[in-house]
Motif scaffolding. Structure first.
Motif, mmCIF file in Angstrom:
data_model
loop_
_atom_site.group_PDB
_atom_site.id
_atom_site.type_symbol
_atom_site.label_atom_id
_atom_site.label_comp_id
_atom_site.label_asym_id
_atom_site.label_seq_id
_atom_site.Cartn_x
_atom_site.Cartn_y
_atom_site.Cartn_z
ATOM 1 N N ASP A 8 44.412 35.781 50.355
ATOM 2 C CA ASP A 8 45.255 36.442 49.350
ATOM 3 C C ASP A 8 46.593 35.739 49.118
ATOM 4 N N HIS A 10 47.509 34.740 46.196
ATOM 5 C CA HIS A 10 47.977 35.427 44.987
ATOM 6 C C HIS A 10 49.078 34.694 44.233
ATOM 7 N N ASP A 37 41.160 35.136 46.506
ATOM 8 C CA ASP A 37 42.358 35.570 45.771
ATOM 9 C C ASP A 37 43.478 34.538 45.912
ATOM 10 N N HIS A 64 40.195 38.598 42.188
ATOM 11 C CA HIS A 64 41.180 38.134 41.199
ATOM 12 C C HIS A 64 40.864 36.720 40.699
ATOM 13 N N HIS A 116 35.471 37.505 51.025
ATOM 14 C CA HIS A 116 36.733 38.094 50.556
ATOM 15 C C HIS A 116 36.787 39.594 50.876
ATOM 16 N N HIS A 149 41.290 40.664 51.184
ATOM 17 C CA HIS A 149 41.191 41.724 50.179
ATOM 18 C C HIS A 149 42.133 42.912 50.391
ATOM 19 N N HIS A 151 44.919 42.840 52.352
ATOM 20 C CA HIS A 151 46.272 42.305 52.592
ATOM 21 C C HIS A 151 46.922 42.958 53.808
#
Ligand code: ZN
Length: 243
Positions: A8, A10, A37, A64, A116, A149, A151
């Motif tokens: 993640d 992101h 992600d 994402h 994920h 996923h 976090h």
């Protein structure tokens, strides 16, 4: 051999760069294991993909990532996530999109399965409870499973059909033994355990140990870039609180 377990990112380049510095400072690793992600929410999707690709790595696809190239339907996302997803899609180069398209849903490295969401549902399922963890044991064959996923750094230690929940904090050296484990290293670019520092782990196969690290980064720099990009205000605010 040593491996960094990162999830993640992101599109948070400031957080990702600090994590990479921290890894280097701790003697480096042989490979990055990325749990998906890479993009979504944050201001630097192209830069994060580019940086990741400079390293020896394996990465599985996150929801994402897939939504940003239209491979899954993002309509179930909340309004802020949809807005960020549409913005992200416009930032990706054709090369970035091609890279995301090639990401596998699951990968295997030694005794580890990488996904994920969960082994049962790679894209959408959140493993936050012992019940869900136990239901997922039948869906991977290896002793250990790495997930992202949520976090939130945590691990489930399982014996037979039952699993116990554990918070994963930096003072725990998680020794790999006979118990099956489902391990989440927390999020690099958008932590959600009320600690805003970036979160990741290093697995050292010589000593059979997985250790978590928290890394402070310039949150305000990321927030300023998000503001400049016109990303949703709620996504900007939450980085400061780690929620
Ligand atoms: Zn995520």
């Amino acid at each position: 051999m040593r491996y960094a377990i990162i999830a993640d990112i992101h599109a948070n380049l400031a957080a990702f760069s600090e994590v990479l510095h921290d890894i280097a400072h701790r003697g480096g690793v042989d490979e990055l294991w990325c749990l998906g992600d890479i993009v979504g929410y944050g201001p630097d999707p192209h830069e994060c993909i580019d940086l990741l690709r400079q390293y020896n790595h394996v990465c599985v696809a996150g929801n994402h990532d897939l939504a940003s190239i239209g491979k899954i339907d993002a309509s179930t996302f909340n309004t802020d996530a949809i807005a960020a997803c549409q913005w992200t899609a416009r930032q990706l180069s054709p090369e970035d999109a091609k890279y995301i398209r090639t990401l596998p849903m699951t990968a295997s490295r030694g005794d580890f399965t990488l996904v994920h969401g969960s082994p049962r549902d790679h894209v959408w399922e959140y493993i936050l409870s012992t019940g869900i963890a136990m239901e997922n044991l039948a869906f991977f064959q290896s002793p250990f499973c790495l997930i992202g996923h949520t976090h939130v750094p945590m691990f489930f230690k399982c014996e037979g059909d039952s699993c116990a929940f554990n918070q994963f904090s930096p003072n725990i050296g998680l020794v790999l033994g006979k118990n099956r484990l489902i391990i989440n290293p927390g999020g690099v670019g958008q932590p959600r355990d009320s600690d805003p520092r970036a979160s990741y782990a290093i697995y050292d196969s010589d000593i059979n140990l997985v250790k978590l690290y928290r890394v402070p980064y310039d949150i305000e720099a990321t927030q300023a870039r998000m503001m400049g990009a016109g990303l949703p205000i709620r996504l900007i605010g939450r980085l400061g609180h780690g929620v």
